[in-house]
Design a protein around this motif. Sequence first.
Motif, PDB file in Angstrom:
ATOM      1  N   VAL A 177       0.809  -1.220   0.000  1.00 12.20           N
ATOM      2  CA  VAL A 177       0.000   0.000   0.000  1.00 12.20           C
ATOM      3  C   VAL A 177       0.845   1.275   0.000  1.00 12.20           C
ATOM      4  O   VAL A 177       0.459   2.279  -0.616  1.00 12.20           O
ATOM      5  N   ASN A 178       1.992   1.261   0.651  1.00 15.50           N
ATOM      6  CA  ASN A 178       2.817   2.468   0.725  1.00 15.50           C
ATOM      7  C   ASN A 178       4.024   2.441  -0.199  1.00 15.50           C
ATOM      8  O   ASN A 178       4.879   3.317  -0.124  1.00 15.50           O
ATOM      9  N   TYR A 179       4.081   1.442  -1.081  1.00 19.69           N
ATOM     10  CA  TYR A 179       5.214   1.330  -1.996  1.00 19.69           C
ATOM     11  C   TYR A 179       4.971   2.126  -3.267  1.00 19.69           C
ATOM     12  O   TYR A 179       3.830   2.289  -3.710  1.00 19.69           O
ATOM     13  N   GLU A 180       6.053   2.598  -3.867  1.00 17.14           N
ATOM     14  CA  GLU A 180       6.000   3.209  -5.185  1.00 17.14           C
ATOM     15  C   GLU A 180       6.712   2.265  -6.153  1.00 17.14           C
ATOM     16  O   GLU A 180       7.880   1.920  -5.959  1.00 17.14           O
ATOM     17  N   PHE A 181       6.017   1.827  -7.179  1.00 18.72           N
ATOM     18  CA  PHE A 181       6.535   0.774  -8.056  1.00 18.72           C
ATOM     19  C   PHE A 181       7.137   1.375  -9.323  1.00 18.72           C
ATOM     20  O   PHE A 181       6.750   2.453  -9.759  1.00 18.72           O
ATOM     21  N   PRO A 182       8.067   0.593  -9.954  1.00 14.96           N
ATOM     22  CA  PRO A 182       8.539  -0.734  -9.539  1.00 14.96           C
ATOM     23  C   PRO A 182       9.559  -0.654  -8.412  1.00 14.96           C
ATOM     24  O   PRO A 182      10.285   0.318  -8.280  1.00 14.96           O
ATOM     25  N   LEU A 183       9.563  -1.703  -7.584  1.00 14.54           N
ATOM     26  CA  LEU A 183      10.582  -1.836  -6.551  1.00 14.54           C
ATOM     27  C   LEU A 183      11.886  -2.315  -7.188  1.00 14.54           C
ATOM     28  O   LEU A 183      11.881  -2.901  -8.269  1.00 14.54           O
ATOM     29  N   GLN A 184      12.971  -2.071  -6.515  1.00 14.54           N
ATOM     30  CA  GLN A 184      14.245  -2.667  -6.915  1.00 14.54           C
ATOM     31  C   GLN A 184      14.495  -3.862  -6.007  1.00 14.54           C
ATOM     32  O   GLN A 184      14.478  -3.733  -4.777  1.00 14.54           O
ATOM     33  N   ILE A 185      14.684  -5.005  -6.615  1.00 15.88           N
ATOM     34  CA  ILE A 185      14.924  -6.230  -5.851  1.00 15.88           C
ATOM     35  C   ILE A 185      16.151  -6.934  -6.412  1.00 15.88           C
ATOM     36  O   ILE A 185      16.238  -7.153  -7.613  1.00 15.88           O
ATOM     37  N   GLU A 186      17.073  -7.233  -5.540  1.00 17.05           N
ATOM     38  CA  GLU A 186      18.227  -8.053  -5.908  1.00 17.05           C
ATOM     39  C   GLU A 186      18.169  -9.351  -5.114  1.00 17.05           C
ATOM     40  O   GLU A 186      17.837  -9.342  -3.925  1.00 17.05           O
ATOM     41  N   LEU A 187      18.455 -10.448  -5.778  1.00 17.25           N
ATOM     42  CA  LEU A 187      18.510 -11.755  -5.114  1.00 17.25           C
ATOM     43  C   LEU A 187      19.945 -12.248  -5.107  1.00 17.25           C
ATOM     44  O   LEU A 187      20.636 -12.186  -6.132  1.00 17.25           O
ATOM     45  N   LYS A 188      20.394 -12.728  -3.963  1.00 15.24           N
ATOM     46  CA  LYS A 188      21.736 -13.272  -3.842  1.00 15.24           C
ATOM     47  C   LYS A 188      21.692 -14.630  -3.166  1.00 15.24           C
ATOM     48  O   LYS A 188      20.717 -14.985  -2.502  1.00 15.24           O
ATOM     49  N   ASP A 189      22.757 -15.392  -3.368  1.00 15.14           N
ATOM     50  CA  ASP A 189      22.913 -16.709  -2.710  1.00 15.14           C
ATOM     51  C   ASP A 189      21.706 -17.605  -2.973  1.00 15.14           C
ATOM     52  O   ASP A 189      21.162 -18.239  -2.058  1.00 15.14           O
ATOM     53  N   ILE A 190      21.280 -17.666  -4.233  1.00 11.97           N
ATOM     54  CA  ILE A 190      20.106 -18.471  -4.598  1.00 11.97           C
ATOM     55  C   ILE A 190      20.486 -19.952  -4.626  1.00 11.97           C
ATOM     56  O   ILE A 190      21.460 -20.342  -5.263  1.00 11.97           O
ATOM     57  N   LYS A 191      19.689 -20.752  -3.950  1.00 15.43           N
ATOM     58  CA  LYS A 191      19.872 -22.209  -3.977  1.00 15.43           C
ATOM     59  C   LYS A 191      18.508 -22.856  -4.171  1.00 15.43           C
ATOM     60  O   LYS A 191      17.509 -22.398  -3.628  1.00 15.43           O
ATOM     61  N   VAL A 192      18.491 -23.902  -4.969  1.00 16.98           N
ATOM     62  CA  VAL A 192      17.224 -24.588  -5.260  1.00 16.98           C
ATOM     63  C   VAL A 192      17.371 -26.070  -4.960  1.00 16.98           C
ATOM     64  O   VAL A 192      18.415 -26.673  -5.196  1.00 16.98           O
ATOM     65  N   HIS A 193      16.296 -26.649  -4.406  1.00 16.92           N
ATOM     66  CA  HIS A 193      16.247 -28.070  -4.085  1.00 16.92           C
ATOM     67  C   HIS A 193      14.887 -28.596  -4.527  1.00 16.92           C
ATOM     68  O   HIS A 193      13.872 -27.945  -4.298  1.00 16.92           O
ATOM     69  N   VAL A 194      14.869 -29.768  -5.141  1.00 11.61           N
ATOM     70  CA  VAL A 194      13.609 -30.363  -5.605  1.00 11.61           C
ATOM     71  C   VAL A 194      13.584 -31.826  -5.212  1.00 11.61           C
ATOM     72  O   VAL A 194      14.572 -32.549  -5.417  1.00 11.61           O
ATOM     73  N   ARG A 195      12.472 -32.250  -4.642  1.00 10.09           N
ATOM     74  CA  ARG A 195      12.235 -33.651  -4.326  1.00 10.09           C
ATOM     75  C   ARG A 195      10.818 -33.989  -4.766  1.00 10.09           C
ATOM     76  O   ARG A 195       9.843 -33.542  -4.157  1.00 10.09           O
ATOM     77  N   GLY A 196      10.714 -34.745  -5.850  1.00  8.40           N
ATOM     78  CA  GLY A 196       9.394 -35.100  -6.352  1.00  8.40           C
ATOM     79  C   GLY A 196       8.616 -33.872  -6.782  1.00  8.40           C
ATOM     80  O   GLY A 196       9.087 -33.075  -7.600  1.00  8.40           O
TER      81      GLY A 196
END
Length: 242
Positions: A177-196
Amino acid sequence: MSTQFLGTANFAPKSSGFKIQKTGGFAISSSSSCLQLPRRNVSLGVGVRVQKHIVRGSQLSALTTCKAMGENSGTSASSESILLDEQSLERELQVAIMLENYAEAARIRDNLRILHEDRKASVLAANSRFYDAFSKGDLASMQALWAKGEDVCCVHPGASGISGYDLVMTSWEYVWVNYEFPLQIELKDIKVHVRGDVGYVTCVELVRTKGSGWGRQFATNVFERVDRQWYICIHHASPVDL
């Protein structure tokens, strides 16, 4: 590796990687050893031409191979490139159908199916779509990305857990509600795991709104596979010191 969701830019492929910025969307810079696809121009009518990728089976094998690094390598996968490949193939499919090139459309559908069946790549792509909707404040996209049911859960930074699809969607409206878009988002240290049919992504979120400093959270996003699609069912973000 970082993901920056910004506002405007250009498409400039390079032999060693790519840098893409899309007007009204998000900007991504990344490097990859993935092969560069050959292109050809396709005319859609007077004054309209589309530069089109030609994707062959052997090339797609190389593409999907470089999507997600092995869990033991300690290197985070390029979720941005996965999302871009998926979007590019979907655009190419639309062009092939418009041109009534049904053999090409069938090949592109096969390529999309292979990409979707690469479960780790698909979870990363779903994670990228989540942060794309987050950065834009796009409630409709956020609604489509979440699993439906009372067992979904969202924990916003510094808040208690919220359970149930309707309440989770309402919580995003309050968060934005109080954000002004677009936001700046950075992702770091991404790890993914999948089981079934369950997968999860851990990452560090760096989020900044206009006129503010960066906020940093450690996030865990859990996805479940329903009818061949991945939906987020848990988002947990805890604030951490910069």
